[in-house]
Design a protein around this motif. Structure first.
Motif, PDB file in Angstrom:
ATOM      1  N   MET A 190       0.841  -1.196   0.000  1.00 49.56           N
ATOM      2  CA  MET A 190       0.000   0.000   0.000  1.00 49.56           C
ATOM      3  C   MET A 190       0.877   1.247   0.000  1.00 49.56           C
ATOM      4  O   MET A 190       1.763   1.395   0.819  1.00 49.56           O
ATOM      5  N   ALA A 191       0.611   2.124  -0.956  1.00 51.15           N
ATOM      6  CA  ALA A 191       1.324   3.409  -0.985  1.00 51.15           C
ATOM      7  C   ALA A 191       0.322   4.482  -0.565  1.00 51.15           C
ATOM      8  O   ALA A 191       0.218   4.830   0.605  1.00 51.15           O
ATOM      9  N   GLY A 192      -0.481   4.988  -1.516  1.00 53.85           N
ATOM     10  CA  GLY A 192      -1.496   5.988  -1.164  1.00 53.85           C
ATOM     11  C   GLY A 192      -2.754   5.348  -0.590  1.00 53.85           C
ATOM     12  O   GLY A 192      -3.462   5.942   0.209  1.00 53.85           O
ATOM     13  N   GLY A 193      -3.045   4.143  -1.044  1.00 48.57           N
ATOM     14  CA  GLY A 193      -4.204   3.404  -0.525  1.00 48.57           C
ATOM     15  C   GLY A 193      -5.534   3.747  -1.171  1.00 48.57           C
ATOM     16  O   GLY A 193      -6.549   3.123  -0.865  1.00 48.57           O
ATOM     17  N   THR A 194      -5.550   4.728  -2.084  1.00 42.64           N
ATOM     18  CA  THR A 194      -6.845   5.190  -2.606  1.00 42.64           C
ATOM     19  C   THR A 194      -7.570   4.130  -3.419  1.00 42.64           C
ATOM     20  O   THR A 194      -8.793   4.132  -3.508  1.00 42.64           O
ATOM     21  N   LEU A 200      -7.622   0.354  -0.709  1.00 43.93           N
ATOM     22  CA  LEU A 200      -8.554   0.278   0.415  1.00 43.93           C
ATOM     23  C   LEU A 200      -9.997   0.088  -0.056  1.00 43.93           C
ATOM     24  O   LEU A 200     -10.796  -0.540   0.621  1.00 43.93           O
ATOM     25  N   VAL A 201     -10.314   0.612  -1.228  1.00 42.46           N
ATOM     26  CA  VAL A 201     -11.649   0.377  -1.782  1.00 42.46           C
ATOM     27  C   VAL A 201     -11.795  -1.105  -2.133  1.00 42.46           C
ATOM     28  O   VAL A 201     -12.785  -1.753  -1.797  1.00 42.46           O
ATOM     29  N   ARG A 211     -10.013  -3.657  -0.949  1.00 43.73           N
ATOM     30  CA  ARG A 211      -9.966  -4.491   0.256  1.00 43.73           C
ATOM     31  C   ARG A 211     -11.333  -4.557   0.917  1.00 43.73           C
ATOM     32  O   ARG A 211     -11.765  -5.590   1.405  1.00 43.73           O
ATOM     33  N   ILE A 238      -1.007  -5.628   5.604  1.00 44.46           N
ATOM     34  CA  ILE A 238      -0.659  -4.521   4.716  1.00 44.46           C
ATOM     35  C   ILE A 238       0.799  -4.155   4.942  1.00 44.46           C
ATOM     36  O   ILE A 238       1.248  -4.062   6.085  1.00 44.46           O
ATOM     37  N   PHE A 287       2.896  -1.051   4.388  1.00 43.56           N
ATOM     38  CA  PHE A 287       2.669   0.365   4.081  1.00 43.56           C
ATOM     39  C   PHE A 287       3.972   1.041   3.658  1.00 43.56           C
ATOM     40  O   PHE A 287       4.953   1.047   4.399  1.00 43.56           O
ATOM     41  N   ILE A 332      -7.747  13.331  -3.352  1.00 36.84           N
ATOM     42  CA  ILE A 332      -7.223  12.085  -3.920  1.00 36.84           C
ATOM     43  C   ILE A 332      -5.788  12.309  -4.389  1.00 36.84           C
ATOM     44  O   ILE A 332      -4.898  11.493  -4.150  1.00 36.84           O
ATOM     45  N   MET A 336      -3.145  12.060  -1.866  1.00 43.65           N
ATOM     46  CA  MET A 336      -2.912  10.733  -1.298  1.00 43.65           C
ATOM     47  C   MET A 336      -2.341   9.759  -2.339  1.00 43.65           C
ATOM     48  O   MET A 336      -1.415   9.016  -2.050  1.00 43.65           O
ATOM     49  N   GLY A 377     -17.880   6.303   0.797  1.00 40.30           N
ATOM     50  CA  GLY A 377     -16.954   5.285   1.300  1.00 40.30           C
ATOM     51  C   GLY A 377     -15.955   4.820   0.260  1.00 40.30           C
ATOM     52  O   GLY A 377     -15.201   3.876   0.498  1.00 40.30           O
ATOM     53  N   THR A 378     -15.925   5.451  -0.903  1.00 42.87           N
ATOM     54  CA  THR A 378     -15.001   5.011  -1.948  1.00 42.87           C
ATOM     55  C   THR A 378     -14.198   6.175  -2.545  1.00 42.87           C
ATOM     56  O   THR A 378     -13.622   6.046  -3.619  1.00 42.87           O
ATOM     57  N   ARG A 437      -7.485  15.235   2.990  1.00 49.14           N
ATOM     58  CA  ARG A 437      -7.381  13.805   2.703  1.00 49.14           C
ATOM     59  C   ARG A 437      -8.725  13.174   3.016  1.00 49.14           C
ATOM     60  O   ARG A 437      -9.511  13.742   3.776  1.00 49.14           O
ATOM     61  N   LEU A 438      -8.934  11.992   2.465  1.00 51.16           N
ATOM     62  CA  LEU A 438     -10.228  11.339   2.651  1.00 51.16           C
ATOM     63  C   LEU A 438     -10.119  10.284   3.740  1.00 51.16           C
ATOM     64  O   LEU A 438      -9.390   9.307   3.594  1.00 51.16           O
ATOM     65  N   LEU A 460     -10.605   6.571   3.071  1.00 50.96           N
ATOM     66  CA  LEU A 460      -9.574   5.828   2.340  1.00 50.96           C
ATOM     67  C   LEU A 460      -8.248   5.884   3.089  1.00 50.96           C
ATOM     68  O   LEU A 460      -7.185   5.897   2.481  1.00 50.96           O
ATOM     69  N   GLN A 490      -1.713   5.142   9.205  1.00 54.35           N
ATOM     70  CA  GLN A 490      -1.228   6.269   8.397  1.00 54.35           C
ATOM     71  C   GLN A 490      -1.200   7.575   9.170  1.00 54.35           C
ATOM     72  O   GLN A 490      -0.591   8.538   8.738  1.00 54.35           O
TER      73      GLN A 490
END
Lengths: 284, 158
Positions: free
Chosen positions: A26-30, A33-34, A36, A45, A47, A100, A103, B40-41, B56-57, B60, B65
């Motif tokens: 996982m880097a930014g996770g954007t 995470l969706v 997962r 994970i 990170f 986004i 991140m 949530g996405t 940041r969100l 996510l 972090q």
């Protein structure tokens, strides 16, 4: 609950990768995470967002090196990237929204290997190489050989994508990235196009390079078409020829976002518009 | 894990699962329900928080972090001078309808007014492009941010 292993150096990241081979990177996770959450994944994970070596943007003699975990925001704001790869900057600005881009990372966009990945068409045109490190060494592969298909890459389990290497070449006179989606922000591309071109003093095409996203399993290139157009003086006949070549050359599918026909149509339209724009430049 | 961070100007140590979603950590574990979860996405911006001053969100992000980071949620907004100005401008301009997008909008707006002095409307629109308002009250929200930037510039003058 699953464990999160936070690496704080590249060496530590490689050690952790060996120790927890099942962990998801996982880097930014954007994106991760969706996925997962929808798959209820419980894997560990690893990170990578705290590894300084993966954040740097540095100028080397032959290329510009962008750390795989550098945020899109940092890349967009970087003067070196602006200088050597304005096309990439243009494309990254269309990804998600500001939060986004704070991140998400370039390495993440590449490894997700979505047919709709917005960084990919420019990276193909810029001849980007993907650098992979493991405990036994470093290798780099051209982006076109790195991405095999949707979600499929040439990365081995014991490797990390460390940097994206962009040859230091001067941008061409005309460069454009166009993304067609439902709205300007937060949209997934229905079709995307990246083009680079330059006319000679007679108004003939000295160089033309094009790449399309979201109209095939990976970014599409049509080298034969580029060869045919090189040296030509653009006429309406050429535009029709390009449309015909795209009809057979692209491989769009129909899904929830758009039909294959629509995807072909908009990809052909933005390409025609780019080439017509060149024609107008040559006449002015 | 024992998560150490600065949350709304307080150094805190929180006992949490490292993969806990930040939006759940804030709302369910810490009772900071000002942060909203929409999609949530990562497509609506309702869950926006500021981490080291950047939007940041929180839907996510995972708890790990936040380690060592500076986190601001809408609960801290009124305690900062510029945050209060943003809040005031939203109220004065009728930029709040159902209110669900408001915490995310205001935090994004705060980051924007901190980064740009007197931004153009296009710049404000781009800055807020990741925050959806399903009441579609965008014009008044943009008015409010514009008003807040003017108010802040006036405040700076003696």
């Amino acid at each position: 609950m699953s464990a999160v292993h936070t690496a704080t150096s590249l060496n530590q990241a490689l050690e952790m990768l060996a120790q927890y081979p099942e962990a998801q990177l996982m880097a930014g996770g954007t994106d991760l995470l969706v996925r997962r959450r929808s798959s209820m994944s419980g894997s560990d994970i690893l990170f990578l967002g705290r590894v300084p070596e993966l954040q740097d943007i540095t100028e080397q003699s032959e290329f510009l090196a962008i750390g795989a975990a550098a945020s899109l925001r940092c890349i967009i704001a970087d003067p070196l990237v602006k200088q050597y790869a304005p096309l990439l900057v243009q494309a990254l600005g269309t990804i998600g929204g500001p939060a986004i881009r704070n991140m998400a990372t370039l390495g993440g966009n590449i490894c997700t290997a979505s047919p709709a990945g917005d960084s990919l068409p420019p990276l193909y045109l810029l001849d980007a190489r993907i650098e992979l490190v493991s405990r036994t060494g470093t290798r780099s592969v051209p982006i076109a050989s790195f991405i095999h298909g949707p979600g499929q890459t040439a990365r081995h389990n014991h490797e990390l994508v460390s940097r994206i290497l962009l040859p230091k070449v001067r941008p061409l006179a005309q460069e454009q990235f166009v993304k067609i989606g439902c709205r300007q922000a937060l949209a997934i591309a229905v079709a995307s196009f990246a083009g680079q071109a330059e006319l000679d003093e007679r108004g003939h095409l000295a160089h033309i390079r094009m790449a399309w996203g979201s109209v095939g399993p990976t970014v599409m290139r049509l080298p034969a078409l580029e060869n045919e157009l090189t040296g030509a003086s653009i006429t309406p006949k050429h535009i029709n020829y390009i449309r015909a070549a795209l009809r057979t050359g692209l491989a769009p599918i129909s899904d929830g976002r758009a039909s294959a026909t629509y995807r072909y149509q908009v990809a052909a339209n933005v390409t025609a518009r780019f080439v017509e724009g060149l024609r107008e430049t040559s006449q002015s | 894990m024992k998560l150490k961070c600065v949350l709304n100007a307080q150094a805190v140590e929180i006992d949490t699962a490292p993969d806990r979603r930040v939006v759940d950590l804030l709302r369910e574990d810490l009772g900071l329900v000002g942060t909203k979860e929409g999609c949530g996405t990562g497509e609506c911006g309702a869950c926006t928080i500021l981490v080291n001053g950047q939007p940041r969100l929180s839907c996510l992000m995972i708890a790990a972090q936040l380690e060592g980071q500076n986190v601001m949620t809408v609960e801290e907004l009124a305690d900062t001078e510029d945050g209060a100005a943003v809040q005031r401008a939203f109220v004065d301009n009728g930029a709040v309808q159902c209110g669900f997008c408001t915490p995310g909008m205001e935090l994004t707006a705060l980051a924007l007014v901190r980064e740009h002095t007197l931004p153009e409307r296009t710049c404000i629109r781009e800055g807020l492009s990741g925050n959806l308002c399903r009441c579609t009250g965008y014009s008044k929200i943009i008015d409010a941010v514009e008003r807040a930037t003017h108010a802040l510039v006036k405040d700076e003058k003696p």
